[in-house]
Design a protein around this motif. Sequence first.
Motif, PDB file in Angstrom:
ATOM      1  N   ALA A 196      34.301  58.605  32.797  1.00 40.96           N
ATOM      2  CA  ALA A 196      33.990  57.598  31.771  1.00 40.96           C
ATOM      3  C   ALA A 196      35.209  56.743  31.459  1.00 40.96           C
ATOM      4  N   ALA A 197      36.391  57.372  31.381  1.00 45.84           N
ATOM      5  CA  ALA A 197      37.617  56.629  31.088  1.00 45.84           C
ATOM      6  C   ALA A 197      37.943  55.653  32.219  1.00 45.84           C
ATOM      7  N   LEU A 198      37.841  56.117  33.468  1.00 44.16           N
ATOM      8  CA  LEU A 198      38.110  55.237  34.610  1.00 44.16           C
ATOM      9  C   LEU A 198      37.105  54.094  34.651  1.00 44.16           C
TER      10      LEU A 198
ATOM     11  N   LEU B  90      38.259  50.146  34.540  1.00 38.57           N
ATOM     12  CA  LEU B  90      37.917  49.227  35.635  1.00 38.57           C
ATOM     13  C   LEU B  90      37.156  48.015  35.122  1.00 38.57           C
ATOM     14  N   LEU B  91      36.276  48.229  34.150  1.00 37.56           N
ATOM     15  CA  LEU B  91      35.513  47.111  33.593  1.00 37.56           C
ATOM     16  C   LEU B  91      36.390  46.186  32.762  1.00 37.56           C
ATOM     17  N   VAL B  92      37.193  46.765  31.872  1.00 41.06           N
ATOM     18  CA  VAL B  92      37.940  45.962  30.894  1.00 41.06           C
ATOM     19  C   VAL B  92      39.226  45.394  31.486  1.00 41.06           C
ATOM     20  N   ALA B  93      40.003  46.236  32.166  1.00 44.77           N
ATOM     21  CA  ALA B  93      41.321  45.811  32.630  1.00 44.77           C
ATOM     22  C   ALA B  93      41.301  45.167  34.011  1.00 44.77           C
TER      23      ALA B  93
ATOM     24  N   PRO C 188      32.678  43.867  38.419  1.00 45.13           N
ATOM     25  CA  PRO C 188      31.351  43.400  37.979  1.00 45.13           C
ATOM     26  C   PRO C 188      30.649  44.479  37.165  1.00 45.13           C
ATOM     27  N   ALA C 189      29.974  44.089  36.092  1.00 45.62           N
ATOM     28  CA  ALA C 189      29.340  45.073  35.214  1.00 45.62           C
ATOM     29  C   ALA C 189      28.102  45.687  35.839  1.00 45.62           C
TER      30      ALA C 189
ATOM     31  N   LEU D  46      34.196  51.639  40.936  1.00 45.18           N
ATOM     32  CA  LEU D  46      33.384  51.748  39.719  1.00 45.18           C
ATOM     33  C   LEU D  46      32.183  52.668  39.945  1.00 45.18           C
ATOM     34  N   VAL D  47      31.593  52.599  41.140  1.00 47.01           N
ATOM     35  CA  VAL D  47      30.462  53.482  41.468  1.00 47.01           C
ATOM     36  C   VAL D  47      30.901  54.939  41.444  1.00 47.01           C
TER      37      VAL D  47
END
Length: 397
Positions: free
Chosen positions: A234-236, A240-243, A247-248, A267-268
Amino acid sequence: MRAAAAKIDARTPAHRDRAVDGLRALALLAVPTGHWMLGGFTPAGDGVLRNASPLTSFGFFAPVSWVLQMLGIFFLVGGYASVLSYRRHQGPAGAWLRGRIARLGRPVLGVTAVWAVMIPVLYAMGVPDTTLRTGSTLVIQPLWFVGVYVAVTTLTPYCVRASRRMGAWAAAPLIGTVAVVDFLRYGPYAEAVPSWLSVLNLLPGWLFAYQLGVCWGEKRIGRRGGALLLVGGAALFAVLLVAFHYPASMVGVPGEARTNSHPPSLLVLALAAAQSGAAILLRDRIGRLLRRPALWAPVVVINLSAMTILCWHQTAMLAAAVPGSFVGTVPGLTEAPDSLGWVLARAAWLPVFAGLLILIGRYARGFEAPWGKVTKTRRAVAGLLAAGFAVFALGLA
């Protein structure tokens, strides 16, 4: 229905891991639900349909794909089930692999051969060539999963050895490989990197969750490991999304330059790690819940029809959309997915698609059974038909 559920429950062996079967059923149902809700059509008149996605118009709809993208869970329970089956097998590993691959290949051969016969028939009935190509693309797209699953299944003996030698850390090199490839294709030197490099993520990207499942089946991951996977994944995912501005959406969006799933990005894997951790932590609770016959019976039915669901769910949607394209613009079916009204209307179509899938499945499930009485000639013809359909669907003809 109560009697049927009780009968199924009574026939279930005591050693059956109901939680793992329940997780597999949940991941299976997410596939058609995701494709039905995140995929649509753009009408072009005269019965012509082209692929479209509501994600093009609604970026805020992307978090829905986080829930419906459950291939991480599928590969996790696949690895878990495979290691148990491999451990029980008496004989050479090659015989075990051939049996597993045949179970996956028969339904794929069946659906592609049937579609090869349907295409000229539908064309003769007036279905436009563009619509046929759209439908063929939708049918063949989910089948990539089978090829990848065959590849990772073939690696089961090596995954078992890695698990016994390294424990849960056996999955670490896989996520590291994907991270390196992502850095090369999205980092400061991306312009100098060939486009084909992303293909290197295909095998390690999906093998990651499968290796976790093997480690789970080998009892190398427990509740503590599950908690670390959940929190770390969850942290990773958030970083990856924010920093790093991944793609969301977990599925491809038409017009977007980057995609997370084809092939899988880091992200996957972050999502797969978090989902795997949650599954490991909830296993006992899910198992107790599925002791109820009314809940267990649907799980059994879904698992027995796994490949039928995977191979034929797009055909079920097309069975409604293609006739609808000749009627005109049908809300939620042949209407462009660019309004909130489409989302509500498409949700209302889901029971129709499910009913059509059940109807198709009554006949298509025969492809999952061993083809003991099928002659070599018929198998060869089915293979040629399947190859012809693949050529048409991939736009090579």
